[in-house]
Enzyme design. Structure first.
Site, PDB file in Angstrom:
ATOM      1  N   LEU A 125      33.920  34.333  45.040  1.00  0.00           N
ATOM      2  CA  LEU A 125      33.377  34.910  46.275  1.00  0.00           C
ATOM      3  C   LEU A 125      32.255  35.900  45.950  1.00  0.00           C
ATOM      4  O   LEU A 125      31.909  36.754  46.753  1.00  0.00           O
ATOM      5  CB  LEU A 125      34.483  35.583  47.098  1.00  0.00           C
ATOM      6  N   SER A 127      31.913  38.466  43.579  1.00  0.00           N
ATOM      7  CA  SER A 127      32.143  39.896  43.386  1.00  0.00           C
ATOM      8  C   SER A 127      31.038  40.499  42.511  1.00  0.00           C
ATOM      9  O   SER A 127      30.658  41.653  42.702  1.00  0.00           O
ATOM     10  CB  SER A 127      33.522  40.155  42.786  1.00  0.00           C
ATOM     11  N   ASP A 173      23.792  33.526  45.336  1.00  0.00           N
ATOM     12  CA  ASP A 173      24.776  34.577  45.614  1.00  0.00           C
ATOM     13  C   ASP A 173      24.090  35.892  45.988  1.00  0.00           C
ATOM     14  O   ASP A 173      24.434  36.536  46.983  1.00  0.00           O
ATOM     15  CB  ASP A 173      25.681  34.808  44.393  1.00  0.00           C
TER      16      ASP A 173
END
Ligand code: GLA
Length: 387
Positions: A125, A127, A173
């Site tokens: 996800l 981080s 991302d």
């Protein structure tokens, strides 16, 4: 951790001597378009409302202290020496961002920082991108009057991860974490960084994030190997067709040229890339036209391709996706992010979500031997200063 508790903890650790500022940086989920960012293709991520919080105060020297409540550790960085140091471990991510922005001539001075996140680490996800963009925004707002433009922040964070920490990831991302918008997903063309937002509201359905709890470490994974395989495919295709990246190929182009790639593994990687890129464009149109069922079917195709052609899923992700799809009110599911473990997503009828989580959790535990975690998050804003 609540922001008030975070401020108390900050004062406990660093004393009560001046203004504290607060920041938040989200994680991201990619809906579809896996392993396309480094192939110049389309991706379709959104920023989630889980992420990393920070309390920050300026210091009058060159020291940067960072305490993380998640791992109860303190990193001490001196701006006079920002070289990569393996022993700094997780602190290399923010340090890498400092290094990149400082190198580009941006102002930066000492700070005390407390960070606290509610994103699972290494679960796909983002981080690490969340932490990088958090740092980049802090530097912009504390020392550069908030005037470093977002693309510069994204690129510095991306370079920190690739050139400094050494994970050769694409730009998706950092982009999603920085550019997210509430209730929206971002169609990003990674070759040009052109992007558009689509309202991301699923009507009668919810998106459930399913964490397999199978840890993956991108450094050690086959991520870089996949990149190299795509590079190899591109080299072969380029002998016959002048393209800049694999995603410049249409499906028709690819089918004409695929026989040039003799290695079956490399052919499979290229096929995934070309077909997945086509799926992203269709997925975007479906979401814009509220065609949730059609969109969800593409997620299933994407997972199949990531499993059979790109070969980045593995037992845990395949199990959780298969179990999810066997549930009658789940209309689509796939892994999200790099793969090899981490998280998957499922589209489930809203009023069946609790039942879904209970059933899939139980089945996963029986088959794999440990628990999965489930998160229901909305799509939120990109990184921001709070208050
Ligand atoms: C990881 C990388 C991204 C992207 C995805 C796969 O999350 O950091 O750049 O390549 O994997 O889509």
């Amino acid at each position: 951790m609540h922001i008030k508790n975070l401020a108390d903890r900050f004062i406990q650790s660093y004393g009560n001597v001046g203004d504290i500022r607060f920041f938040f940086s989200p994680g991201r989920v990619n809906l579809i378009g896996e392993h396309l960012d480094y192939n110049g293709g389309y991706v379709f991520p959104y920023a989630i409302d889980l992420g990393t919080y920070a309390c920050v105060r300026k210091r009058n020297d060159t020291k940067i202290n960072i305490i993380s409540t998640n791992i109860d550790e303190k990193a001490c960085i001196d701006l006079r020496n920002l070289e990569f140091n393996k022993e700094d471990d997780w602190a290399n991510y923010p340090k890498g961002v400092m290094y990149m922005l400082k190198k580009e001539g941006y102002a930066l001075n000492g700070m005390d920082i407390l960070i606290s996140g509610n994103l699972p680490n290494g679960a796909g996800l983002s981080s690490s991108a969340s932490l990088e963009i958090l740092m980049a925004l802090i530097i912009s707002n504390l020392f550069n009057e908030g005037k470093i433009d977002k693309f510069t922040l994204i690129k510095a964070a991306h370079r920190a991860e690739g050139e400094y920490v050494g994970v050769n990831c694409g730009i998706m991302d950092q982009f999603a974490v920085c550019m997210g918008k509430k209730n929206s997903a971002i169609l990003l063309h990674c070759g040009s960084l052109k992007h558009e937002y689509a309202k991301f509201l699923l009507g009668d359905y919810s998106l459930v994030i399913m964490n397999t709890n199978k840890q993956r470490n991108l450094n050690k994974s086959k991520y870089n190997e996949r990149r190299e395989e795509c590079g190899e495919a591109l080299k072969i295709i380029k002998r016959n067709k002048n393209i800049g990246s694999l995603c410049n190929l249409t499906i028709e182009n690819y089918e004409e040229l695929e026989s040039l790639i003799k290695d079956e593994g490399i052919r499979k990687r290229a096929k995934h890339v070309v077909y997945e890129n086509d799926r992203v464009k269709r997925a975007y149109e479906y979401i814009r036209n509220d065609k949730i069922e059609e969109f969800s079917k593409l997620l299933i195709e994407s997972h199949e391709s990531l499993k059979n052609l790109y070969e980045v899923t593995g037992k845990e992700l395949d199990t959780i996706v298969e179990e999810a799809l066997a549930f009658e009110s789940c209309i689509g599911a796939k892994m999200t992010g790099a793969g090899f473990g981490g998280c998957a997503i499922a589209i489930v009828l809203k009023d069946r979500v609790n039942d879904f989580i209970e059933k899939i959790g139980r089945k996963y535990r029986t088959e794999i031997g440990y628990y999965a975690n489930f998160y229901l998050t909305g799509s939120g804003e990109g990184a921001l200063e709070i208050f």
